[in-house]
Enzyme design. Structure first.
Site, short mmCIF file in Angstrom:
data_model
loop_
_atom_site.label_atom_id
_atom_site.label_comp_id
_atom_site.label_asym_id
_atom_site.label_seq_id
_atom_site.Cartn_x
_atom_site.Cartn_y
_atom_site.Cartn_z
N HIS A 285 -7.09 0.56 -8.61
CA HIS A 285 -5.66 0.50 -8.97
C HIS A 285 -5.49 -0.01 -10.41
O HIS A 285 -4.58 0.42 -11.12
CB HIS A 285 -4.91 -0.44 -8.03
CG HIS A 285 -4.51 0.16 -6.73
ND1 HIS A 285 -3.56 1.17 -6.62
CD2 HIS A 285 -4.92 -0.11 -5.46
CE1 HIS A 285 -3.40 1.48 -5.35
NE2 HIS A 285 -4.21 0.74 -4.62
N ASP B 282 -1.58 4.43 -3.36
CA ASP B 282 -1.23 4.12 -1.98
C ASP B 282 0.01 4.94 -1.64
O ASP B 282 1.02 4.87 -2.36
CB ASP B 282 -0.90 2.62 -1.81
CG ASP B 282 -2.09 1.73 -2.09
OD1 ASP B 282 -3.23 2.18 -1.98
OD2 ASP B 282 -1.85 0.54 -2.42
N GLU C 203 -8.21 1.49 5.09
CA GLU C 203 -6.79 1.58 4.74
C GLU C 203 -6.36 3.05 4.80
O GLU C 203 -6.76 3.85 3.96
CB GLU C 203 -6.53 1.04 3.32
CG GLU C 203 -6.83 -0.43 3.15
CD GLU C 203 -6.58 -0.91 1.72
OE1 GLU C 203 -6.32 -0.08 0.82
OE2 GLU C 203 -6.66 -2.13 1.50
N HIS D 123 -4.65 4.34 1.37
CA HIS D 123 -5.29 4.18 0.05
C HIS D 123 -6.26 5.32 -0.24
O HIS D 123 -7.16 5.61 0.56
CB HIS D 123 -6.03 2.84 0.01
CG HIS D 123 -6.73 2.59 -1.30
ND1 HIS D 123 -6.33 1.61 -2.18
CD2 HIS D 123 -7.81 3.18 -1.87
CE1 HIS D 123 -7.13 1.61 -3.23
NE2 HIS D 123 -8.04 2.56 -3.07
#
Length: 206
Positions: free
Chosen positions: A115, A122, A186, A189
């Site tokens: 990120h 996301d 996740e 993600h």
């Protein structure tokens, strides 16, 4: 907004390497760390950083995924929860999870997150009314049920429905078709490149 985040914003606006992802048909921007709707419970971005940026490579891949989604499900779109995240914000998030089971969901800022380079996003899928598809667990849900690697176990236990799996699989399919890789823990993600590739070739955004 902190001075460090303001510097990051100015850098992103001046750099030819980054693209601002703007709300458009089929695309909603809902930056969760720019509101109190996150696990920390406060806005960490401030009023001037309610903007989603990605490295141009990742941005092109995202638009490819959106086109793929809308080619098979014209009524659907994406909701973006987080995109480029300055490392100064990464340090705040890390401070809230360090030493807890939530550590696995937030990268140590010393090593950096994708990120922080603009190479991770996301997101989820929205229906024609702008409502998120039900994935059986929300964004930043730190429970095991949010982990793609465990979803079939939870389905067998009756804790994730066939619809939950179908929704997750649709998101995963269109993102992987565009070249993204999903984190195994996740569902929301996706990385545009491996961490080793990015760290070797690109500069982190502080």
């Amino acid at each position: 907004m902190s001075e460090s985040v303001l510097k990051s914003l100015c850098y992103l606006l001046d750099s030819p390497d980054f693209v601002e992802i703007q709300a458009d048909q089929g695309l909603i921007i809902d930056l969760r760390y720019g509101s109190a709707n996150n696990f920390v419970g406060r806005d960490m971005y401030g009023p001037n950083f309610q903007r989603a940026f990605l490295h141009k490579i990742a941005a092109e891949m995202l638009f490819h995924a959106l086109h793929r989604l809308r080619s098979t499900h014209p009524e659907y779109g994406f909701i973006i929860f987080d995109a480029l995240r300055p490392r100064s914000i990464q340090r705040i998030l890390w401070g809230h999870v360090q030493g807890t089971p939530g550590e696995k969901y937030i990268a140590n800022p010393d090593a950096g997150s994708l990120h922080n380079y603009g190479f991770a996003v996301d997101l989820s899928i929205i229906d024609p009314c702008g409502k998120e598809l039900d994935m059986g667990a929300g964004f930043d849900d730190f429970r095991p049920i949010a982990q793609p690697q465990l979803e079939h176990e939870f389905h067998a236990q009756g804790l994730l429905s066939a619809a939950h799996l179908s929704n997750r699989q649709l998101l995963r399919a269109v993102m992987q078709d565009a070249g993204f890789r999903q984190l195994p823990h996740e569902w929301w993600h996706f990385d545009a490149r491996t961490k080793s590739e990015v760290q070797a070739q690109f500069q982190i955004v502080e």
